[in-house]
Design a protein around this motif. Structure first.
Motif, PDB file in Angstrom:
ATOM      1  N   LEU A 143       0.841  -1.204   0.000  1.00 13.66           N
ATOM      2  CA  LEU A 143       0.000   0.000   0.000  1.00 13.66           C
ATOM      3  C   LEU A 143       0.876   1.253   0.000  1.00 13.66           C
ATOM      4  O   LEU A 143       0.529   2.278   0.574  1.00 13.66           O
ATOM      5  CB  LEU A 143      -0.928  -0.011   1.222  1.00 13.66           C
ATOM      6  N   GLY A 144       2.013   1.150  -0.651  1.00 14.44           N
ATOM      7  CA  GLY A 144       3.016   2.215  -0.614  1.00 14.44           C
ATOM      8  C   GLY A 144       2.583   3.555  -1.173  1.00 14.44           C
ATOM      9  O   GLY A 144       3.260   4.552  -0.977  1.00 14.44           O
ATOM     10  N   LYS A 145       1.432   3.595  -1.850  1.00 11.49           N
ATOM     11  CA  LYS A 145       0.984   4.877  -2.392  1.00 11.49           C
ATOM     12  C   LYS A 145       0.073   5.635  -1.432  1.00 11.49           C
ATOM     13  O   LYS A 145      -0.336   6.762  -1.732  1.00 11.49           O
ATOM     14  CB  LYS A 145       0.236   4.645  -3.703  1.00 11.49           C
ATOM     15  N   LEU A 146      -0.245   5.011  -0.311  1.00  8.13           N
ATOM     16  CA  LEU A 146      -1.169   5.664   0.626  1.00  8.13           C
ATOM     17  C   LEU A 146      -0.596   6.970   1.175  1.00  8.13           C
ATOM     18  O   LEU A 146       0.584   7.067   1.476  1.00  8.13           O
ATOM     19  CB  LEU A 146      -1.473   4.741   1.809  1.00  8.13           C
ATOM     20  N   ASN A 147      -1.465   7.966   1.320  1.00  6.57           N
ATOM     21  CA  ASN A 147      -1.125   9.189   2.050  1.00  6.57           C
ATOM     22  C   ASN A 147      -1.625   9.126   3.489  1.00  6.57           C
ATOM     23  O   ASN A 147      -1.093   9.808   4.356  1.00  6.57           O
ATOM     24  CB  ASN A 147      -1.773  10.416   1.389  1.00  6.57           C
ATOM     25  N   ALA A 148      -2.683   8.329   3.691  1.00  6.26           N
ATOM     26  CA  ALA A 148      -3.271   8.269   5.035  1.00  6.26           C
ATOM     27  C   ALA A 148      -3.596   6.829   5.400  1.00  6.26           C
ATOM     28  O   ALA A 148      -4.232   6.107   4.634  1.00  6.26           O
ATOM     29  CB  ALA A 148      -4.538   9.117   5.094  1.00  6.26           C
ATOM     30  N   LEU A 149      -3.119   6.403   6.559  1.00  6.39           N
ATOM     31  CA  LEU A 149      -3.430   5.076   7.079  1.00  6.39           C
ATOM     32  C   LEU A 149      -3.886   5.244   8.517  1.00  6.39           C
ATOM     33  O   LEU A 149      -3.131   5.708   9.374  1.00  6.39           O
ATOM     34  CB  LEU A 149      -2.198   4.167   7.015  1.00  6.39           C
ATOM     35  N   ASP A 150      -5.139   4.885   8.768  1.00  2.59           N
ATOM     36  CA  ASP A 150      -5.688   5.054  10.109  1.00  2.59           C
ATOM     37  C   ASP A 150      -6.198   3.707  10.607  1.00  2.59           C
ATOM     38  O   ASP A 150      -7.234   3.211  10.142  1.00  2.59           O
ATOM     39  CB  ASP A 150      -6.823   6.092  10.075  1.00  2.59           C
ATOM     40  N   LEU A 151      -5.449   3.112  11.537  1.00  2.00           N
ATOM     41  CA  LEU A 151      -5.825   1.818  12.104  1.00  2.00           C
ATOM     42  C   LEU A 151      -6.056   1.953  13.608  1.00  2.00           C
ATOM     43  O   LEU A 151      -5.757   1.050  14.386  1.00  2.00           O
ATOM     44  CB  LEU A 151      -4.734   0.776  11.816  1.00  2.00           C
ATOM     45  N   THR A 152      -6.603   3.099  14.013  1.00  2.00           N
ATOM     46  CA  THR A 152      -6.885   3.351  15.431  1.00  2.00           C
ATOM     47  C   THR A 152      -7.852   2.313  15.995  1.00  2.00           C
ATOM     48  O   THR A 152      -8.902   2.046  15.398  1.00  2.00           O
ATOM     49  CB  THR A 152      -7.538   4.747  15.595  1.00  2.00           C
ATOM     50  N   GLY A 153      -7.493   1.733  17.114  1.00  2.00           N
ATOM     51  CA  GLY A 153      -8.420   0.840  17.824  1.00  2.00           C
ATOM     52  C   GLY A 153      -8.885  -0.338  17.000  1.00  2.00           C
ATOM     53  O   GLY A 153     -10.083  -0.631  16.944  1.00  2.00           O
ATOM     54  N   THR A 154      -7.955  -1.049  16.346  1.00  2.00           N
ATOM     55  CA  THR A 154      -8.362  -2.170  15.508  1.00  2.00           C
ATOM     56  C   THR A 154      -7.880  -3.504  16.092  1.00  2.00           C
ATOM     57  O   THR A 154      -7.836  -4.507  15.393  1.00  2.00           O
ATOM     58  CB  THR A 154      -7.823  -1.998  14.069  1.00  2.00           C
ATOM     59  N   ALA A 155      -7.503  -3.486  17.394  1.00  2.00           N
ATOM     60  CA  ALA A 155      -7.105  -4.700  18.107  1.00  2.00           C
ATOM     61  C   ALA A 155      -5.947  -5.427  17.426  1.00  2.00           C
ATOM     62  O   ALA A 155      -5.943  -6.646  17.293  1.00  2.00           O
ATOM     63  CB  ALA A 155      -8.315  -5.635  18.277  1.00  2.00           C
ATOM     64  N   LEU A 156      -4.965  -4.658  17.003  1.00  2.00           N
ATOM     65  CA  LEU A 156      -3.759  -5.243  16.413  1.00  2.00           C
ATOM     66  C   LEU A 156      -2.767  -5.603  17.506  1.00  2.00           C
ATOM     67  O   LEU A 156      -2.690  -4.927  18.517  1.00  2.00           O
ATOM     68  CB  LEU A 156      -3.106  -4.250  15.455  1.00  2.00           C
ATOM     69  N   TYR A 157      -2.003  -6.657  17.280  1.00  2.00           N
ATOM     70  CA  TYR A 157      -0.911  -6.978  18.203  1.00  2.00           C
ATOM     71  C   TYR A 157       0.306  -7.414  17.400  1.00  2.00           C
ATOM     72  O   TYR A 157       0.269  -7.503  16.172  1.00  2.00           O
ATOM     73  CB  TYR A 157      -1.344  -8.055  19.207  1.00  2.00           C
ATOM     74  N   GLY A 158       1.396  -7.665  18.108  1.00  2.00           N
ATOM     75  CA  GLY A 158       2.626  -8.061  17.402  1.00  2.00           C
ATOM     76  C   GLY A 158       3.418  -6.843  16.978  1.00  2.00           C
ATOM     77  O   GLY A 158       3.033  -5.697  17.232  1.00  2.00           O
ATOM     78  N   SER A 159       4.529  -7.090  16.294  1.00  2.00           N
ATOM     79  CA  SER A 159       5.384  -5.974  15.897  1.00  2.00           C
ATOM     80  C   SER A 159       5.076  -5.562  14.457  1.00  2.00           C
ATOM     81  O   SER A 159       4.346  -6.245  13.732  1.00  2.00           O
ATOM     82  CB  SER A 159       6.859  -6.354  16.047  1.00  2.00           C
ATOM     83  N   LEU A 160       5.620  -4.441  14.051  1.00  2.00           N
ATOM     84  CA  LEU A 160       5.400  -3.961  12.685  1.00  2.00           C
ATOM     85  C   LEU A 160       6.149  -4.866  11.707  1.00  2.00           C
ATOM     86  O   LEU A 160       7.272  -5.279  11.984  1.00  2.00           O
ATOM     87  CB  LEU A 160       5.893  -2.518  12.546  1.00  2.00           C
TER      88      LEU A 160
END
Ligand code: NAG
Ligand code: NAG
Ligand code: NAG
Ligand code: NAG
Ligand code: NAG
Length: 509
Positions: A143-160
């Motif tokens: 998704l390298g063309k994205l200008n905005a990525l909003d994953l607030t409060g999406t219950a993610l875990y683990g490392s990037l």
């Protein structure tokens, strides 16, 4: 665990934060040449239509939200297009159909990313509140063309994932309120276009992203609070001349606050509370001319509150609780006319409290408890009608205090005369001897002088106090009534020199 507390406190802050966020985002949009959200009446590109249908299936969206027989560009919730191409996908307020623990969120996210990556005009993906319950897939880099990525409060875990660093065109990034771990520096260092980054309320560790802070000169909004970041606040953060909002609170940062280098002319919000920072608060704090919120609480700052703070004339909130600050309050503080919240508890501040502090026109919270303040309270300066939160407990203040008008716990452990739960006379005497002032324990006040009737301590919204006030008003009214009766009787007596009231009239005259 700290995380839970973080989450809840954030819910409460959400209103103000989302406002700021919205404004910033509007700014971002307006500052770009094309208008991203303009819906198009052009038919949608056939491939992208197919991608959206696939996405709908992967996400198992609840309800009949995305209807196949309608144009997504004009009638699908959260989809925005431009010239027949999808430019923005938002899942805000959407839910997937009831899923059990068998749901593999990582897999769902991986497939969704795969599908999103086929939409080559996509600039913004917003999944705020959509609970994936999984790990970020390594395909994210597609998704390298994205200008905005909003994953607030999406219950993610683990490392990037390693490919995260390919998202270098982002100017808006939020991963806030998840349970992400590990370091962020290797992944976000090249994000020089960032204007907004919110990674708050996760479990990220290791150092702050130094290279990012050195080079991303367009950064306006930075929130890395409530994580496990260590190390120092680098002086070259002063390069971020566009910074408006900096929140680094609730981490494990050390070292000093290099104010000499931090000249942020537009900074309005600075919260570095709850870290292990130390050293003095330098005079150069006066350079932060736009500051309206400053929270340095719960660190190890030493020395005095610099007089130069009076140059931060826009300050509305000043919170310095739980540090190792000493000395008198600078008299210049009384020029901070916009102060609404002043909280200095649990330091070793001393001296007399400048009386003009009590008359700051907008002050609603004044907390000076657990310090070494002494001397009389300037009762006649108090304009208490505005003050909602007031605490001067655990100091060595002396003199008369109309204690019936204060909640005991807000004035306790001082050297007030005749008030309950004060320091022992011995402790007071010792304290005052140490500072070279003699302190006399005087007799408890006699009945006739219980408080000054002209002084009314009225605190808004404090029902117990209001009740007390009612009692006092009642007593005053009662007293007045007695006086009227007495006066009336005196008059009677003038007219009828003899009679039952005769003796008393002598007392009255
Ligand atoms: C979930 O999906 C991921 C692939 O994204 C896979 O590696 C993992 O093993 C799956 N977990 C379960 C419990 O099926
Ligand atoms: C994502 O959606 C939420 C909720 O509507 C909004 O507050 C936030 O600003 C959006 N993020 C972006 C990048 O537009
Ligand atoms: C976050 O993750 C840790 C370990 O990875 C786990 O112990 C903890 O319960 C998680 N917290 C939340 C709120 O999910
Ligand atoms: C604060 O003052 C008290 C009493 O004088 C003293 O015992 C304490 O060590 C002081 N603490 C600091 C951090 O200066
Ligand atoms: C007490 O009352 C007198 C006048 O009766 C007034 O001058 C004085 O300021 C009052 N003191 C306080 C502390 O309100």
């Amino acid at each position: 665990m700290a995380f839970g507390r973080c989450f809840r406190s954030f819910e409460r802050m959400d209103i103000s934060i989302s406002n700021t966020r919205l404004l910033l985002w509007l700014f971002l949009i307006l500052s770009r040449s094309e208008s991203v959200y303009a819906n198009s009446i052009v038919d949608i590109d056939a491939h992208e239509m197919q991608s959206l249908l696939t996405l709908k299936e992967i996400l198992q969206l609840q309800g009949d939200i995305w209807q196949e027989n309608r144009n997504p560009c004009s009638s699908w919730l959260g989809i925005a297009c431009e010239d027949g191409h999808v430019v923005s996908v938002s899942l805000f307020s959407m839910k997937y159909q009831a899923v059990g623990p068998s749901q593999n969120g990582s897999l769902m996210l991986e497939k969704a990313v795969q599908t999103l990556s086929t939409m080559s005009f996509l600039r913004s993906f917003n999944a705020t509140g959509f609970e994936f319950r999984g790990q970020l897939p390594d395909s994210l880099g597609k998704l390298g063309k994205l200008n905005a990525l909003d994953l607030t409060g999406t219950a993610l875990y683990g490392s990037l994932p390693a490919s995260f660093k390919l998202l270098s065109r982002l100017n808006f990034l939020s991963l806030a309120k998840n349970n992400l771990t590990g370091s962020i520096s290797p992944f976000v260092e090249g994000f020089y276009n960032l204007q907004y980054i919110d990674l708050s309320c996760n479990s990220f560790t290791s150092l702050l992203p130094f290279t990012l802070f050195f080079k991303a000169s367009q950064l306006m909004y930075v929130d890395l609070s409530h994580n496990g970041f260590e190390g120092v606040i680098p002086p070259f953060m002063g390069n971020l001349v566009n910074l408006r909002h900096l929140a680094l609170g609730h981490n494990f940062l050390q070292g000093s606050l290099p104010l000499n280098h931090l000249k942020w002319p537009h900074l309005e919000y600075l919260d570095i509370s709850n870290n292990n920072l130390q050293g003095p608060i330098a005079d150069s704090i006066s350079q932060l001319k736009s500051l309206s919120y400053l929270n340095l609480a719960h660190n190890y700052f030493t020395g005095s509150i610099p007089s130069a703070i009076s140059s931060c004339t826009k300050l509305q909130t000043l919170i310095l609780d739980r540090n190792l600050l000493t000395d008198k309050l600078p008299l210049s503080m009384i020029t901070l006319k916009n102060l609404v919240v002043l909280s200095l508890s649990s330091n070793n501040l001393s001296g007399r409290i400048p009386s003009k502090i009590f008359t700051l026109p907008r002050l609603t919270t004044l907390v000076l408890s657990h310090n070494l303040f002494f001397g009389m309270l300037p009762l006649n300066e108090l304009k208490p009608a505005l003050i909602q939160v007031f605490d001067i407990s655990y100091n060595f203040l002396e003199g008369d205090i109309p204690e019936s008008l204060f909640p005991v716990e807000k004035i306790m452990k001082n050297c007030f005369q005749g008030a309950p739960t004060q320091h022992s006379p011995k402790a007071c005497k010792q304290f005052y001897r140490r500072i070279g002032i003699s302190w006399q324990e005087t007799q408890p006040r006699s009945g006739s002088s219980t408080g000054n009737n002209t002084f009314t301590w009225l605190v808004q919204g404090h029902t117990r106090k209001n009740k007390r006030l009612l009692v006092i008003l009642g007593c005053a009214a009662g007293g007045a009534f007695v006086l009227v009766i007495a006066g009336f009787c005196a008059l009677c007596n003038e007219r009828h020199k003899a009679g039952f009231w005769g003796n008393h009239s002598h007392m009255i005259h």
